[in-house]
Design a protein around this motif. Structure first.
Motif, short mmCIF file in Angstrom:
data_model
loop_
_atom_site.label_atom_id
_atom_site.label_comp_id
_atom_site.label_asym_id
_atom_site.label_seq_id
_atom_site.Cartn_x
_atom_site.Cartn_y
_atom_site.Cartn_z
N THR A 65 0.81 -1.22 0.00
CA THR A 65 0.00 0.00 0.00
C THR A 65 0.85 1.28 0.00
O THR A 65 0.33 2.36 -0.31
CB THR A 65 -0.91 0.03 1.23
OG1 THR A 65 -0.09 0.06 2.42
CG2 THR A 65 -1.80 -1.22 1.28
N SER A 118 -6.74 1.84 1.59
CA SER A 118 -5.66 2.70 2.07
C SER A 118 -5.81 4.10 1.49
O SER A 118 -5.65 5.11 2.20
CB SER A 118 -4.31 2.11 1.65
OG SER A 118 -4.10 0.85 2.26
N ARG A 139 -0.33 0.99 7.95
CA ARG A 139 -0.79 -0.40 7.95
C ARG A 139 0.15 -1.20 8.85
O ARG A 139 1.34 -1.27 8.59
CB ARG A 139 -0.79 -0.96 6.54
CG ARG A 139 -1.32 -2.40 6.46
CD ARG A 139 -1.12 -2.99 5.10
NE ARG A 139 -1.57 -4.38 5.03
CZ ARG A 139 -1.13 -5.26 4.15
NH1 ARG A 139 -0.22 -4.88 3.24
NH2 ARG A 139 -1.57 -6.50 4.16
#
Length: 509
Positions: free
Chosen positions: A351, A407, A422
């Motif tokens: 991400t 995200s 994350r």
């Protein structure tokens, strides 16, 4: 026919040698590194002083014109010998010099005052000077440096002649003692002094030329090394005007020689960067130290790059700093690689979000700021509901796509000064800094729940998950960063156990 007596010849020899000593002294003063030239200057000066005292015999005490004269002349030749050993990068015999000098002084004193013997004094002086001259010839002809040895042949010839004349004088005195002092000598004495004039003149000229040749050879070698160096090398004056730049510098910066040489160092460094660093650089260099550090440089086309620089002051023999030499290496690729490694270490590869390590650093900084401003910090622990089912039903590619979309949505829900990270498979940690109360935090949390619940299309399938969010506050719930995350985690599980797709504050759980 003009007749020149031996006293006049001694005076002429003394003047020539003292003049040669002055030349070597000047040469020594402009050479900060020890090359033996100082020994030559002192040695030739002693020989000149000895000749001058000999010429004054009859006007000064005999102790000075005999014992002192012979001692300092032999010492002078020894100093020339030691200077040549230093010049040829060999170890000097300091103990030998001291021992021989003391022995000479004792012997001349003995054979003048205690057991007067002119023949022994003459033989002793001639053989000592001759043997030291032979040692000089041997030193020159056995030099390991081929270039220096080649240029030493004229000097070796001159000292060979000097040794020959003195040794022959000693042999003649042994075979047929004249019984005459130097000033009262015959044709042989006069021939020796005349030859000494030409030999000393030739010696001085040859040594100067040899020194110049060797130094010029060294300078050419150093210049060739600098010109072919892969590192950027520049020389600037006290006003930071570039006086020399090697080809590597020109190639790196894109300037040609005419554009760079004569220009200011500002051509290569941004004003903002250079001015902020120049005080530190100058302070270091003015203390005679070498400055090492990184410089943000720029090319002719405006492209900027990082250099690892080493800047050293160029100090003259007088102690004055006249120039600075900078040796620089381009480290732009290295810095980019380090930044990339740091980014990978602190960011999630899927991400691009910060990882737990980076979010902890950010949380500690936010807490410090909060203590100063009196504001609050909110920690939101987000866990996706139903993510495992998406992976099981549609595969990991679908799960990865879902995580990337979520995200991006979470980032859109917060401000630039906040952070979304994350920290696990389907777990996110969001930090909201500089918040006033729960109302604003609740709005953000609800916005996150709503945006996460929106379907994500993947290969003609709609992927749907919800979010459970636990919230802790600094300083309300804890003043410890790790405990704040633990409390938010516990609050999130409280939401999961009570229906999911909601948020709750730690104090309410």
């Amino acid at each position: 026919m003009i007749f020149i007596d031996n006293r006049t010849l001694f005076a002429i020899v003394s003047l020539i040698t003292i003049g040669a000593a002055v030349v070597f002294a000047i040469l020594w003063r402009i050479r900060p590194k020890s090359t033996g030239v100082g020994h030559w200057a002192l040695g030739i000066l002693l020989i000149g002083m000895g000749c001058l005292l000999t010429a004054m015999r009859g006007y000064i005490d005999m102790f000075y014109s005999v014992v002192v004269v012979n001692t300092i002349i032999v010492l002078g030749v020894q100093l020339i010998f030691q200077g040549l050993r230093i010049f040829t990068e060999r170890k000097a015999f300091v103990v030998y010099d001291i021992a021989i000098t003391c022995l000479i002084a004792i012997l001349f004193y003995y054979f003048f005052y205690i057991d007067p013997n002119l023949t022994i004094r003459t033989v002793l002086y001639s053989f000592l000077v001759g043997m030291v001259s032979v040692a000089i010839v041997f030193t020159l002809l056995t030099d390991n440096n081929k270039i220096r040895r080649k240029s030493s042949y004229p000097v070796a010839i001159i000292f060979g002649l000097f040794a020959f004349f003195h040794i022959m004088r000693g042999v003649m005195e042994m075979l047929a003692p004249s019984g005459k002092a130097p000033l009262n000598g015959g044709a042989a004495e006069t021939l020796l002094y005349l030859s000494s004039i030409f030999i000393i003149c030739g010696l001085a000229i040859t040594l100067v030329l040899q020194t110049y040749f060797i130094l010029e050879s060294k300078v050419q070698s150093y210049l060739l090394a600098i010109e072919n160096s892969a590192s950027s090398i520049m020389i600037v004056n006290n006003d930071w005007i570039i006086e020399y730049a090697n080809p590597a510098s020109l190639k790196k910066t894109g300037y040609n020689k005419e554009e760079l040489v004569g220009g200011s160092i500002d051509l290569l460094h941004s004003k903002e960067v250079w001015v902020s660093d120049v005080l530190e650089v100058l302070e270091c260099l003015e203390n005679g130290q070498i400055w090492r550090g990184q410089l943000y440089s720029k090319k002719k086309n405006g492209e900027q790059f990082w250099e690892l620089a080493s800047i050293a002051p160029m100090v003259k023999a007088t102690g004055n700093v006249t120039h600075y030499v900078a040796v620089k290496e381009d480290i732009t690729d290295i810095k980019k690689a380090k930044q990339r490694i740091r980014y990978i270490a602190n960011h999630d590869t899927l991400t691009g979000l910060p990882t737990r390590t980076m979010v902890m650093e950010y949380l500690n900084d936010a807490i410090k700021y909060s203590n100063q401003s009196g504001s609050k910090v909110a920690v939101l622990f987000v866990d996706l509901d139903g993510f495992k089912a998406v992976n099981d039903s549609f595969g990991h590619d679908a799960g990865d796509e879902l995580l990337k979309v979520i995200s991006s949505r979470l980032i859109d829900c917060v401000r630039d000064k906040d952070m979304v990270s994350r920290i696990g498979g389907d777990e996110f940690l969001i930090l909201l800094r500089d918040v006033a109360g729960k109302d604003g935090i609740s709005m953000v949390a609800q916005r996150m729940i709503d945006t996460i619940a929106e379907p994500v299309e993947f290969n003609r399938h709609l992927l749907m998950v919800t979010a459970s969010i636990g919230i802790s506050l600094y300083p309300d719930n804890s003043q410890d960063s790790k405990e704040l995350i633990t409390l938010a985690d516990q609050a999130m599980y409280k939401v999961k156990n009570s229906g999911k797709s909601n948020y709750i504050f730690a104090c309410e759980s």
